[in-house]
Design a protein around this motif. Sequence first.
Motif, mmCIF file in Angstrom:
data_model
loop_
_atom_site.group_PDB
_atom_site.id
_atom_site.type_symbol
_atom_site.label_atom_id
_atom_site.label_comp_id
_atom_site.label_asym_id
_atom_site.label_seq_id
_atom_site.Cartn_x
_atom_site.Cartn_y
_atom_site.Cartn_z
ATOM 1 N N GLY A 31 32.047 45.230 6.353
ATOM 2 C CA GLY A 31 32.229 43.796 6.188
ATOM 3 C C GLY A 31 32.082 43.032 7.493
ATOM 4 N N LEU A 32 32.652 43.570 8.561
ATOM 5 C CA LEU A 32 32.536 42.925 9.863
ATOM 6 C C LEU A 32 31.074 42.899 10.335
ATOM 7 C CD1 LEU A 32 35.708 44.478 11.509
ATOM 8 C CD2 LEU A 32 35.332 42.032 11.135
ATOM 9 N N HIS A 33 30.346 43.968 10.027
ATOM 10 C CA HIS A 33 28.919 43.997 10.361
ATOM 11 C C HIS A 33 28.160 42.916 9.596
ATOM 12 C CE1 HIS A 33 24.791 45.396 10.807
ATOM 13 N NE2 HIS A 33 24.712 45.501 9.488
ATOM 14 N N LEU A 34 28.441 42.789 8.300
ATOM 15 C CA LEU A 34 27.761 41.779 7.488
ATOM 16 C C LEU A 34 28.073 40.364 7.966
ATOM 17 C CD1 LEU A 34 28.316 43.288 3.919
ATOM 18 C CD2 LEU A 34 26.149 43.148 5.147
ATOM 19 N N ALA A 35 29.289 40.174 8.502
ATOM 20 C CA ALA A 35 29.691 38.847 8.977
ATOM 21 C C ALA A 35 29.243 38.576 10.408
ATOM 22 C CB ALA A 35 31.210 38.691 8.869
ATOM 23 N N GLY A 36 28.674 39.596 11.068
ATOM 24 C CA GLY A 36 28.149 39.397 12.418
ATOM 25 C C GLY A 36 29.085 39.765 13.546
ATOM 26 N N TYR A 37 30.216 40.399 13.238
ATOM 27 C CA TYR A 37 31.176 40.796 14.276
ATOM 28 C C TYR A 37 30.912 42.262 14.650
ATOM 29 C CZ TYR A 37 33.452 36.532 12.658
ATOM 30 O OH TYR A 37 33.714 35.236 12.291
ATOM 31 N N LEU A 277 29.972 38.917 0.663
ATOM 32 C CA LEU A 277 28.998 38.633 1.725
ATOM 33 C C LEU A 277 27.616 39.181 1.379
ATOM 34 C CD1 LEU A 277 31.305 39.449 4.778
ATOM 35 C CD2 LEU A 277 30.376 37.188 4.217
ATOM 36 N N SER A 278 27.577 40.379 0.822
ATOM 37 C CA SER A 278 26.299 41.005 0.484
ATOM 38 C C SER A 278 25.612 40.292 -0.672
ATOM 39 C CB SER A 278 26.520 42.481 0.137
ATOM 40 O OG SER A 278 25.296 43.138 -0.087
ATOM 41 N N VAL A 279 26.374 39.924 -1.698
ATOM 42 C CA VAL A 279 25.802 39.204 -2.841
ATOM 43 C C VAL A 279 25.278 37.839 -2.393
ATOM 44 C CG1 VAL A 279 26.354 38.098 -5.046
ATOM 45 C CG2 VAL A 279 27.161 40.424 -4.579
ATOM 46 N N ALA A 280 26.031 37.172 -1.501
ATOM 47 C CA ALA A 280 25.591 35.869 -0.995
ATOM 48 C C ALA A 280 24.194 35.956 -0.392
ATOM 49 C CB ALA A 280 26.584 35.359 0.050
ATOM 50 N N SER A 281 23.948 37.033 0.343
ATOM 51 C CA SER A 281 22.642 37.217 0.979
ATOM 52 C C SER A 281 21.580 37.658 -0.023
ATOM 53 C CB SER A 281 22.763 38.247 2.105
ATOM 54 O OG SER A 281 21.506 38.554 2.651
ATOM 55 N N GLU A 293 34.004 35.544 4.199
ATOM 56 C CA GLU A 293 34.578 35.755 5.523
ATOM 57 C C GLU A 293 36.102 35.579 5.505
ATOM 58 O OE1 GLU A 293 33.707 34.439 10.148
ATOM 59 O OE2 GLU A 293 32.179 34.243 8.593
ATOM 60 N N VAL A 294 36.582 34.631 4.709
ATOM 61 C CA VAL A 294 38.040 34.472 4.567
ATOM 62 C C VAL A 294 38.651 35.747 3.997
ATOM 63 C CG1 VAL A 294 39.859 33.233 3.323
ATOM 64 C CG2 VAL A 294 37.956 31.957 4.332
ATOM 65 N N LEU A 295 38.022 36.284 2.951
ATOM 66 C CA LEU A 295 38.507 37.531 2.348
ATOM 67 C C LEU A 295 38.438 38.692 3.336
ATOM 68 C CD1 LEU A 295 36.803 37.210 -1.164
ATOM 69 C CD2 LEU A 295 39.256 37.074 -0.681
ATOM 70 N N LEU A 296 37.439 38.660 4.209
ATOM 71 C CA LEU A 296 37.297 39.717 5.203
ATOM 72 C C LEU A 296 38.479 39.736 6.161
ATOM 73 C CD1 LEU A 296 35.662 41.899 6.693
ATOM 74 C CD2 LEU A 296 34.483 40.060 7.912
ATOM 75 N N TRP A 297 38.869 38.572 6.660
ATOM 76 C CA TRP A 297 39.982 38.548 7.613
ATOM 77 C C TRP A 297 41.314 38.831 6.943
ATOM 78 C CZ3 TRP A 297 38.817 39.580 12.229
ATOM 79 C CH2 TRP A 297 37.596 39.184 12.758
ATOM 80 N N MET A 298 41.412 38.526 5.645
ATOM 81 C CA MET A 298 42.599 38.946 4.893
ATOM 82 C C MET A 298 42.651 40.468 4.817
ATOM 83 S SD MET A 298 42.603 36.130 1.791
ATOM 84 C CE MET A 298 43.913 36.961 0.885
ATOM 85 N N ALA A 299 41.498 41.094 4.641
ATOM 86 C CA ALA A 299 41.430 42.559 4.595
ATOM 87 C C ALA A 299 41.780 43.171 5.946
ATOM 88 C CB ALA A 299 40.037 43.009 4.158
#
Length: 336
Positions: A31-37, A277-281, A293-299
């Motif tokens: 998830g962090l990779h998909l978000a660019g971190y 994130l993947s579906v969005a792309s 991304e909000v869900l990612l930081w919750m995770a």
Amino acid sequence: MPGTSPLRAWWAQRAPAAGAAVMATGIVSVGLHLAGYEVVSRVFLVVAGAAWLALAAAFLVLLLGQRQQWLVQAGTPAALTAVAATAVLGTRFAALGWTLSAGALLALAAVLWPVLLVLSVRHWRRPMPGSVFLACVATQGLAVLAATLAATESAAWLAHTALVLFWLGIVIYGLALTRFGPREVIEGGGDHWVAGGALAISALAGSKLIAADGPDLNLWNVDDRGVLHDVTLALLVLDLSWYAVLLTAEIVRPRLRYDVRRWSTVFPMGMTAAATLSVASAVGVSWLAWPGEVLLWMAVAAWLAAAVGAAAAARAAVRPRTPRHRAADLRSRGPR
């Protein structure tokens, strides 16, 4: 067990369910990779890789030295975390371009999958905890990794294999749902979240299948692509609905005490973020990126909480027991 250290005894009891910790850490890295971190993603990847090696070692020691105990553990739904964790780690390797390592992990997961799936499904009953959905998670984990490698290696046969696994995973989800105990939503110790996480990894698999198509492969015709598009979006909507229900249940009935099954909460949270994130792309719905991304930081926050709980539990397990501690334990148990 005489001569066994407290740490080894504690680990032996938790190793099967602890596979969810590798899954959780690996998918947070994805998830962090998909978000660019990327830097933070690689830190999580290192942790996931180290934990996977520890679990693999425990798996082999048990298989070679205590075959009967291995068969007992292999018959539990939690054993399928071995397949799912391997597939998630392989998916992250594939994203880095480490196709040889990713292919090796795909082969390993593919060998383990039918054996552990059959042994697990034979012990299904009613009602079952959320871990029953790990049969779907393991199947879709293979689909995600195969589809990712298909795009990287331009291998059409891998994409078609992933498509078969994708549909099979959806069928398995339906079967698992008939065994799932609804009261687990309120009473579960953490693995009840896999009810939603299995839909999340199914949506992720769908997005990877869509993304694998292109000029080099030309996998799907217009109708096939339309069905994949619609089913993937439907799976994500169902997953987000489950997420809302499960989060509400946690608020209504908080379960704050650490349990190793809490890693099976972190994994669906991370998987939902990665799938969004993947579906969005893949389907071109750009506005899904920000809730993803909000869900990612919750995770990530949930991962940190679970890691603190695991560290405290491990420390308590290996701490020398004084007479005062033993007396306190006896008092806490009360009269028999």
